[in-house]
Design a protein around this motif. Structure first.
Motif, PDB file in Angstrom:
ATOM      1  N   PRO A 140       1.185  -0.910   0.274  1.00 27.71           N
ATOM      2  CA  PRO A 140       0.101  -0.005   0.119  1.00 27.71           C
ATOM      3  C   PRO A 140       0.912   1.175   0.337  1.00 27.71           C
ATOM      4  CG  PRO A 140      -0.960  -1.500   1.872  1.00 27.71           C
ATOM      5  CD  PRO A 140       0.611  -2.368   1.231  1.00 27.71           C
ATOM      6  N   GLY A 141       0.453   2.034  -0.778  1.00 21.39           N
ATOM      7  CA  GLY A 141       1.603   3.383  -0.838  1.00 21.39           C
ATOM      8  C   GLY A 141       2.555   3.553  -1.811  1.00 21.39           C
ATOM      9  N   LYS A 142       2.795   2.095  -2.242  1.00 19.36           N
ATOM     10  CA  LYS A 142       4.269   2.060  -2.645  1.00 19.36           C
ATOM     11  C   LYS A 142       4.274   2.431  -4.368  1.00 19.36           C
ATOM     12  CE  LYS A 142       7.226  -0.021  -0.316  1.00 19.36           C
ATOM     13  NZ  LYS A 142       6.661  -0.087   0.947  1.00 19.36           N
ATOM     14  N   ALA A 175       2.046   5.030  -5.350  1.00 22.38           N
ATOM     15  CA  ALA A 175       0.508   6.055  -5.396  1.00 22.38           C
ATOM     16  C   ALA A 175       1.092   7.158  -5.960  1.00 22.38           C
ATOM     17  CB  ALA A 175       0.470   6.698  -3.951  1.00 22.38           C
ATOM     18  N   GLY A 176       0.155   7.331  -6.803  1.00 24.66           N
ATOM     19  CA  GLY A 176       0.640   8.541  -7.837  1.00 24.66           C
ATOM     20  C   GLY A 176       1.557   8.366  -9.155  1.00 24.66           C
ATOM     21  N   ARG A 177       1.347   7.118  -9.488  1.00 23.33           N
ATOM     22  CA  ARG A 177       1.799   6.558 -10.268  1.00 23.33           C
ATOM     23  C   ARG A 177       1.152   6.074 -11.397  1.00 23.33           C
ATOM     24  NH1 ARG A 177       7.125   8.551 -10.516  1.00 23.33           N
ATOM     25  NH2 ARG A 177       8.301   8.150  -8.554  1.00 23.33           N
ATOM     26  N   GLN A 234      -3.254  -2.569  -8.566  1.00 23.19           N
ATOM     27  CA  GLN A 234      -3.651  -1.505  -7.543  1.00 23.19           C
ATOM     28  C   GLN A 234      -3.481  -1.513  -6.065  1.00 23.19           C
ATOM     29  OE1 GLN A 234      -6.941  -3.480  -9.392  1.00 23.19           O
ATOM     30  NE2 GLN A 234      -7.414  -2.309 -10.817  1.00 23.19           N
ATOM     31  N   GLY A 262      -1.221   0.966  -5.605  1.00 24.33           N
ATOM     32  CA  GLY A 262      -1.931   2.261  -5.423  1.00 24.33           C
ATOM     33  C   GLY A 262      -1.791   3.283  -6.888  1.00 24.33           C
ATOM     34  N   ALA A 263      -1.341   2.132  -7.750  1.00 25.45           N
ATOM     35  CA  ALA A 263      -0.808   2.801  -8.730  1.00 25.45           C
ATOM     36  C   ALA A 263      -2.315   3.682  -9.602  1.00 25.45           C
ATOM     37  CB  ALA A 263      -1.172   1.494  -9.782  1.00 25.45           C
ATOM     38  N   ASP A 264      -2.201   4.366 -10.095  1.00 26.10           N
ATOM     39  CA  ASP A 264      -3.231   4.705 -11.406  1.00 26.10           C
ATOM     40  C   ASP A 264      -3.014   3.858 -12.688  1.00 26.10           C
ATOM     41  OD1 ASP A 264      -4.863   6.231 -12.798  1.00 26.10           O
ATOM     42  OD2 ASP A 264      -3.970   8.118 -12.552  1.00 26.10           O
TER      43      ASP A 264
END
Length: 312
Positions: A78-80, A82-84, A106, A109-111
């Motif tokens: 989780p969070g690794k 994020a925003g990528r 997912q 946190g991947a987009d």
């Protein structure tokens, strides 16, 4: 004179002697031979039971390891990412593990900008000329998509370059408009060369290519070459990780690892068909994006380790 009765008596005597011999021989050998066979059967039965137990133990161990990987991923990921922005590109041989890789991304946190499934038709060498023509007609004249496309007559390579140019960011190049991106994806979708789970939402900064075993049909050499061309073209545009199934027999993972140039920029994971490998595939992408570093991971040949060592 030898008469018929003589022949009857002689034949009877011969058959009687054979019968007596069989009875005597069987009686003489029945004891030791039968005992030996019984001992061998008993030993084989025990060996079979031991092997079956060993297989059961290994299967339970694998299930435990997979369960551990599934649980630890909820702590580690989780969070690794994020925003990528990440694109998932699935090859025909990698369908079985694509969903698992997607879920791990997912969880991190991947987009996920889209999942694109290349079809067998895209890899088939019979469609080389059609792919070349489509690469020209799919790009809009008002865009810069056709600039820099390979001109060596390889349809898969040229089309892969075009798709990479609209699906990934290109450093130093003006971004592709949403209309152009949709037009190119639609052209290849309508022609049956690819499918998308959902609409591609925008350009990605990285791609995970999900592959599998090498091809084994009469066109296997050309198809395996085409798969490498796909990876090469997406590697030119953004960070790339190849998650595969095995690392032998000439599949994409093996070829990348054996290439001194590709292995410097493309990360590979050879057990992405497992939960453990899907976790490592995500961590390899984290390493690519945060450290600009490629690595070879998994359980096969030419690996650096089971998983990348990420900074705290």
């Amino acid at each position: 004179m030898i008469n018929f009765r003589y022949h009857v008596v002689s034949l009877t005597a011969v058959f009687l002697a054979l019968a007596i011999g069989l009875v005597v021989g069987t009686a003489a050998l029945n004891g030791p031979v039968a005992d030996s066979l019984k001992e061998q059967v008993t030993a084989l039965r025990k060996d079979n039971q031991q092997m079956r137990q060993t297989v059961n133990n290994v299967e339970k161990q694998l299930e435990s390891e997979e369960a551990f990987a599934a649980e630890i991923s909820q702590v580690v990921l989780p969070g690794k990412l994020a925003g990528r922005r990440v694109l998932v590109l699935s090859l025909p041989t990698g369908r079985d593990q694509t969903e698992g890789v997607l879920k791990m991304l997912q969880m991190a946190g991947a987009d996920v900008t889209g999942r694109v499934d290349l079809q067998d038709k895209f890899i088939n060498p019979d469609n080389n000329n059609n792919l070349l023509e489509l690469a020209v007609t799919a790009a809009r004249p008002t865009s810069a998509q056709t600039s820099g496309l390979p001109g060596n007559g390889h349809g898969v390579e040229t089309s892969s370059a075009l798709l990479a140019s609209v699906l990934l960011d290109r450093p130093g190049v003006a971004p592709v408009s949403e209309a152009d991106r949709r037009a190119v994806v639609a052209a290849y979708t309508n022609a049956g060369y690819l499918t998308t789970e959902d609409r591609v939402t925008g350009p990605a900064e990285a791609v995970v290519v999900v592959s599998g075993q090498p091809y084994v049909d009469k066109d296997s050499a050309k198809k395996d070459e085409s798969v490498v061309k796909i990876a090469e073209q997406f590697d030119r545009t953004g960070a790339i990780v190849v998650g595969g199934n095995g690392s032998a027999g000439g599949n994409l993972v093996a070829i990348v690892r054996g290439d001194p140039v590709l292995s410097q920029t493309i990360s590979t994971v050879d057990n992405a068909n497992t939960i453990q490998g899907q976790l490592v595939t995500t961590l390899a992408l984290v390493q690519q994006l945060t450290e600009k570093k490629a690595g070879q991971y998994g359980v096969g040949d030419n690996v650096a380790s089971l998983l990348p060592k990420l900074p705290q």
